[in-house]
Design a protein around this motif. Structure first.
Motif, PDB file in Angstrom:
ATOM      1  N   PRO A  99       0.801  -1.232   0.000  1.00 14.13           N
ATOM      2  CA  PRO A  99       0.000   0.000   0.000  1.00 14.13           C
ATOM      3  C   PRO A  99       0.836   1.287   0.000  1.00 14.13           C
ATOM      4  O   PRO A  99       0.424   2.296  -0.552  1.00 14.13           O
ATOM      5  N   ASP A 100       2.039   1.234   0.580  1.00 13.50           N
ATOM      6  CA  ASP A 100       2.890   2.436   0.610  1.00 13.50           C
ATOM      7  C   ASP A 100       3.712   2.607  -0.669  1.00 13.50           C
ATOM      8  O   ASP A 100       4.517   3.527  -0.773  1.00 13.50           O
ATOM      9  N   GLY A 101       3.510   1.697  -1.647  1.00 14.88           N
ATOM     10  CA  GLY A 101       4.199   1.807  -2.926  1.00 14.88           C
ATOM     11  C   GLY A 101       5.510   1.044  -3.028  1.00 14.88           C
ATOM     12  O   GLY A 101       6.106   0.981  -4.101  1.00 14.88           O
ATOM     13  N   THR A 102       5.969   0.463  -1.927  1.00  8.66           N
ATOM     14  CA  THR A 102       7.218  -0.294  -2.011  1.00  8.66           C
ATOM     15  C   THR A 102       6.969  -1.613  -2.743  1.00  8.66           C
ATOM     16  O   THR A 102       5.951  -2.277  -2.536  1.00  8.66           O
ATOM     17  N   PRO A 103       7.914  -2.004  -3.609  1.00  7.81           N
ATOM     18  CA  PRO A 103       7.733  -3.220  -4.402  1.00  7.81           C
ATOM     19  C   PRO A 103       8.058  -4.480  -3.609  1.00  7.81           C
ATOM     20  O   PRO A 103       8.801  -4.450  -2.625  1.00  7.81           O
ATOM     21  N   PHE A 104       7.472  -5.591  -4.047  1.00 13.00           N
ATOM     22  CA  PHE A 104       7.806  -6.904  -3.497  1.00 13.00           C
ATOM     23  C   PHE A 104       7.786  -7.927  -4.628  1.00 13.00           C
ATOM     24  O   PHE A 104       7.055  -7.769  -5.610  1.00 13.00           O
ATOM     25  N   PRO A 105       8.611  -8.983  -4.503  1.00 15.00           N
ATOM     26  CA  PRO A 105       8.575 -10.048  -5.506  1.00 15.00           C
ATOM     27  C   PRO A 105       7.220 -10.748  -5.450  1.00 15.00           C
ATOM     28  O   PRO A 105       6.702 -11.019  -4.363  1.00 15.00           O
ATOM     29  N   ARG A 106       6.662 -11.038  -6.619  1.00 20.35           N
ATOM     30  CA  ARG A 106       5.323 -11.632  -6.700  1.00 20.35           C
ATOM     31  C   ARG A 106       5.362 -12.850  -7.632  1.00 20.35           C
ATOM     32  O   ARG A 106       4.791 -12.839  -8.715  1.00 20.35           O
ATOM     33  N   PRO A 107       6.054 -13.921  -7.226  1.00 25.00           N
ATOM     34  CA  PRO A 107       6.132 -15.113  -8.077  1.00 25.00           C
ATOM     35  C   PRO A 107       4.894 -15.992  -7.916  1.00 25.00           C
ATOM     36  O   PRO A 107       4.192 -15.924  -6.898  1.00 25.00           O
ATOM     37  N   GLY A 108       4.652 -16.787  -8.939  1.00 27.53           N
ATOM     38  CA  GLY A 108       3.521 -17.706  -8.870  1.00 27.53           C
ATOM     39  C   GLY A 108       3.624 -18.796  -9.911  1.00 27.53           C
ATOM     40  O   GLY A 108       4.626 -18.917 -10.625  1.00 27.53           O
ATOM     41  N   SER A 135       3.579 -17.227   1.116  1.00 27.31           N
ATOM     42  CA  SER A 135       4.103 -16.029   1.779  1.00 27.31           C
ATOM     43  C   SER A 135       4.151 -14.808   0.863  1.00 27.31           C
ATOM     44  O   SER A 135       4.700 -13.780   1.243  1.00 27.31           O
ATOM     45  N   THR A 136       3.594 -14.916  -0.347  1.00 25.68           N
ATOM     46  CA  THR A 136       3.520 -13.764  -1.245  1.00 25.68           C
ATOM     47  C   THR A 136       2.218 -13.023  -0.953  1.00 25.68           C
ATOM     48  O   THR A 136       1.154 -13.647  -0.920  1.00 25.68           O
ATOM     49  N   PRO A 137       2.281 -11.713  -0.739  1.00 20.17           N
ATOM     50  CA  PRO A 137       1.027 -10.972  -0.508  1.00 20.17           C
ATOM     51  C   PRO A 137       0.059 -11.193  -1.676  1.00 20.17           C
ATOM     52  O   PRO A 137       0.465 -11.177  -2.839  1.00 20.17           O
ATOM     53  N   ASP A 138      -1.207 -11.406  -1.362  1.00 15.67           N
ATOM     54  CA  ASP A 138      -2.179 -11.726  -2.411  1.00 15.67           C
ATOM     55  C   ASP A 138      -2.793 -10.503  -3.070  1.00 15.67           C
ATOM     56  O   ASP A 138      -3.532 -10.633  -4.045  1.00 15.67           O
ATOM     57  N   VAL A 139      -2.495  -9.320  -2.574  1.00 20.71           N
ATOM     58  CA  VAL A 139      -3.005  -8.097  -3.194  1.00 20.71           C
ATOM     59  C   VAL A 139      -1.825  -7.185  -3.491  1.00 20.71           C
ATOM     60  O   VAL A 139      -0.937  -7.006  -2.660  1.00 20.71           O
ATOM     61  N   SER A 140      -1.838  -6.622  -4.694  1.00 22.65           N
ATOM     62  CA  SER A 140      -0.857  -5.616  -5.079  1.00 22.65           C
ATOM     63  C   SER A 140      -1.593  -4.290  -5.238  1.00 22.65           C
ATOM     64  O   SER A 140      -2.756  -4.255  -5.648  1.00 22.65           O
ATOM     65  N   HIS A 141      -0.899  -3.203  -4.952  1.00 23.88           N
ATOM     66  CA  HIS A 141      -1.534  -1.892  -4.933  1.00 23.88           C
ATOM     67  C   HIS A 141      -0.976  -0.939  -5.990  1.00 23.88           C
ATOM     68  O   HIS A 141      -1.099   0.281  -5.842  1.00 23.88           O
ATOM     69  N   GLY A 142      -0.389  -1.487  -7.051  1.00 25.03           N
ATOM     70  CA  GLY A 142       0.058  -0.634  -8.146  1.00 25.03           C
ATOM     71  C   GLY A 142      -1.133  -0.041  -8.870  1.00 25.03           C
ATOM     72  O   GLY A 142      -2.277  -0.437  -8.658  1.00 25.03           O
ATOM     73  N   ASN A 143      -0.854   0.886  -9.805  1.00 25.16           N
ATOM     74  CA  ASN A 143      -1.946   1.534 -10.518  1.00 25.16           C
ATOM     75  C   ASN A 143      -1.451   1.978 -11.890  1.00 25.16           C
ATOM     76  O   ASN A 143      -1.127   3.140 -12.094  1.00 25.16           O
TER      77      ASN A 143
END
Length: 148
Positions: A99-108, A135-143
């Protein structure tokens, strides 16, 4: 053994889907999916119909992530003896955003079923089951802006 041409066409499907996801181009991706497509979804248990999947899955995810790329050299395919049905399996990498805009790896990973009208024709997805690694967050907040 899977015919190398059939396997290459499964990889082509994954490659093209990634191009459309990165471009956030829903209209261009529609031909990759059957109208009667059904998915397992993050936001609902079953998502019947391509238009429903687009409205309730793709549009909630594609604009919020970056760098969606399949590990194409690792894509696996199982093809029926008549070569008109296949199951493809692939692993992807992408970047999500907190939510604060910091990126995280999102593999699947994904398992997809395909059909086609003739041997050698492109594959069309009839089902997908896509899931994030543990352990990967299930929601991303990019736009990102939409292409279509």
């Amino acid at each position: 053994m899977t015919d190398p041409t059939d396997h290459a066409l499964v990889r082509d499907w994954f490659r093209e889907l990634a191009e459309h996801v990165r471009a956030v181009d829903f209209a261009a991706a529609r031909h990759l999916f059957a109208e009667d497509f059904i998915a397992f979804g993050t936001f609902s248990d079953f998502v019947p119909g391509r238009d429903n999947a687009e409205a309730n899955q793709w549009r909630k995810v594609w604009p919020t992530i970056d760098g969606f790329t399949w590990k194409l050299d690792e894509v696996q395919a199982l093809v029926s003896p008549d070569r008109l049905f296949a199951v493809g399996m692939g692993v992807w990498d992408s970047t999500g955003y907190h939510p604060d805009g910091t990126p995280f790896p999102r593999p699947g990973r994904a398992t997809c079923s395909f059909r086609r009208s003739a041997v050698g024709a492109p594959w069309v997805a009839t089902h997908t089951h896509m899931s994030l690694f543990r352990s990967t967050p299930d929601v991303s907040h990019g736009n990102k802006p939409l292409a279509s």
